[in-house]
Design a protein around this motif. Structure first.
Motif: not given
Length: 600
Positions: A385, A389, A410, A412, A414, A432, A440-442, A445-447
């Protein structure tokens, strides 16, 4: 002017040596305030060296990151070790058989000290990180500084496998910048961010690396997207500031050999991906502070010559590439039939059948300049993705939007098991800085897409694409930010080598390095260009068997180019000639010199 600048650097060095608690003096009389914050100095010897944090090659190969004794409260030393582990693994192919540490590269223990600080550009609202690694065996006679910028949105150690692995074992100081990006996330719900040493700190703490405006709300903000500075427009200046910081550190630590200045110290710049782009932006500075530069797989934008902006082709790929790839023999992503049909219903694709829609998607990408090799390699960015991102984060950065005003809605956060936004935990916040790769994501933490799942993400993707193709207020705002990132020709006479994999599927050379080289040569500049066959963008993914069978790493060529320009500066060789390098895929066997076919 040069004399005044050298005096200023010398004075700054003496102040640093006399009292590390005082701010460094500005390196330019145009700075309204000190360029650098008071530096933090740490020693790294024995089982905690500069290059591999005491992990060595085997420790860096470990599949599990170095542990924290207390997950919610890791120490600065634990965070540093884990950040170095994470960044090595994110950049280099360390897998057995891949050749690292045997055919090329080094993870040898290098004892020394680190000097960390924040740097500011006039007019910027947020600082950026700078770091100098000074080995104990620094060669004060050669007076060498290797300056680099992190790739992607990585943190301050993001280029350690690129610049540190080459410069530190040779007795050079290595200067790093996160170029206004990095992993300095901010938890909007608790009002907590990241301090200089990587630990969690509260809003209002002077040690914070990033504090958004507003400093409250829901979810997570991060500096690259939400600083409201459009840092990419200044990546060349960020790189120069890191070099200036290195000169100040060296002047303070070696007063008998000082002052260290651009006139008497060798400065070589190197970077990959958009770190390579930062190198090329620094190369255009008319002041002769750089002695040589090497840019690997650079993400760079120029006028004409077929160049395309990263945002342009990333937003295009996010929308079209999943439907195109099955036509090249790439397995389809789950739910692809519904997505392609929905794109056809929206008028994005043509065709009444899935096969026709896929063929149309592929034809559109080919017409836009994509090669089939680049599309095949780009499949991994679809799987992670990454296209979406990039588009989500860069839209915020280019448009200078705050975290609560993304033009496509959008944000960001968890996510819980139900994929709904939730509050981050103390352990997630604590990791972090060390674990995140930047965008992100990673790292938990996500979109967060404002549309329901039934939308298949297509409304947001079309909105992102429209910021490039449209002419509304938000589109003009983003496009203006992109225009500010265009590169100019390098300084005349600067030894410069550009290296790019022919199969790069994230930063296709046809959109970036090839137009840059054409632009530079049209301006009369002597740029050397290596085109590496069977190389894509991510060395780190070569640990995957199917990737290792098809592709070769790019780092050996970056190191080789550094060797060549260093020898040239020593008067011991010529600059490398242009080369189209015919490599030989290893097909699952251990990497051998014949596979690399390094130019001689």
């Amino acid at each position: 002017m040069h004399t005044l600048r050298h005096c200023a650097l010398a004075a700054a060095g003496l102040l640093l040596a006399a009292c590390a608690g005082l701010p460094a003096q500005a390196s330019s009389n145009q700075e309204a305030r000190p360029m650098f914050s008071p530096p933090a100095v740490t020693a790294h010897r024995g089982d905690d060296d500069l290059l591999a944090a005491g992990l060595g090659l085997q420790g860096l190969r470990a599949l599990v990151p170095p542990a924290f004794a207390d997950a919610a409260h890791p120490t600065p030393a634990e965070l540093r070790r884990r950040a170095i582990w994470s960044n090595w693994r994110g950049i280099a192919d360390l897998a057995p058989g891949g050749g690292y540490g045997e055919l090329y590269g080094s993870t040898a223990a290098v004892p020394g000290r680190e000097f960390s600080a924040y740097a500011r550009l006039p007019g910027a609202t947020q600082p950026h990180r700078v770091l100098v690694q000074l080995p104990d065996d620094f060669d004060a006679r050669k007076r060498c500084v290797v300056v680099t910028a992190s790739s992607g949105s990585r943190g301050i150690y993001g280029a350690i496998a690129v610049a540190g692995a080459w410069g530190l074992p040779r007795g050079c100081a290595v200067a790093y910048t996160d170029k206004g990006a990095g992993t300095d996330y901010f938890d909007l719900e608790t009002g907590q961010g990241i301090a200089l040493d990587g630990t969690v700190a509260a809003a209002g703490d002077a040690a914070l690396a990033f504090a958004p405006t507003p400093a409250s709300g829901h979810g997570v903000a991060f500096k690259h997207a939400h600083s409201q500075d459009n840092p990419e427009a200044d990546w060349g200046r960020h790189l120069k500031q890191a070099a200036q910081f290195a000169l100040e550190v060296l002047s303070a630590q070696y007063p008998q050999q000082g002052p260290f200045t651009f006139a008497n110290t060798r400065v070589i710049a190197v970077g990959i991906s958009n770190g390579g782009g930062a190198v090329l932006r620094a190369a255009e500075d008319p002041e002769p502070w750089l002695d040589a530069a090497v840019a690997g797989e650079p993400s760079v934008l120029v006028d004409g010559h077929g160049a395309r902006a990263l945002y342009d082709y990333a937003s295009e790929a996010a929308l079209l590439m999943p439907c195109a790839l099955p036509q090249l023999g790439i397995p389809a992503m789950p739910g692809l039939e519904a997505k392609c049909a929905a794109l056809a219903a929206r008028g994005v694709l043509s065709g009444a059948t899935l096969d026709a829609q896929q063929k149309d998607a592929l034809a559109r990408l080919r017409a836009a300049g994509w090669s089939d090799a680049g599309l095949r390699a780009g499949a991994i960015s679809v799987g992670f993705d990454l296209w979406r991102a990039i588009a989500v984060a860069y839209a915020s950065a280019y448009g200078r939007y705050p975290h609560d005003a993304h033009p496509c809605g959008y944000r960001y956060a968890a996510l819980g098991a139900d994929l709904a936004p939730r509050s981050a935990t103390a352990a997630e916040r604590a990791a972090w800085w060390a674990d995140a790769s930047g965008i992100p994501p990673g790292a938990g933490v996500a979109i967060v897409d404002p549309q329901p799942l039934a939308d298949l993400g297509l409304t947001g993707l079309q909105c992102l694409r429209g910021l490039w193709t449209g002419d509304g207020a938000d589109a003009r705002r983003v496009q203006q930010g992109i225009a500010a990132t265009r590169a100019a020709p390098p300084r005349a006479g600067l030894p410069l080598v550009v290296i790019h994999g022919s199969d790069d599927g994230l930063v296709p050379p046809a959109f970036s390095s090839a137009p840059y080289v054409a632009m530079a040569r049209a301006a009369g500049r002597d740029v050397r260009y290596w085109q590496v066959g069977n190389a894509q963008h991510f060395d780190a993914f070569l640990g995957l068997p199917h990737m290792a069978a098809a592709y070769l790493p790019l780092l050996p060529y970056v190191y080789a180019a550094l060797d060549r320009v260093d020898a040239y500066l020593d008067g011991k060789g010529d600059l490398p000639a242009d080369a189209v390098i015919a490599t030989v895929p290893r097909m699952g066997a251990p990497l051998a010199p014949a596979n690399l076919a390094l130019p001689r």
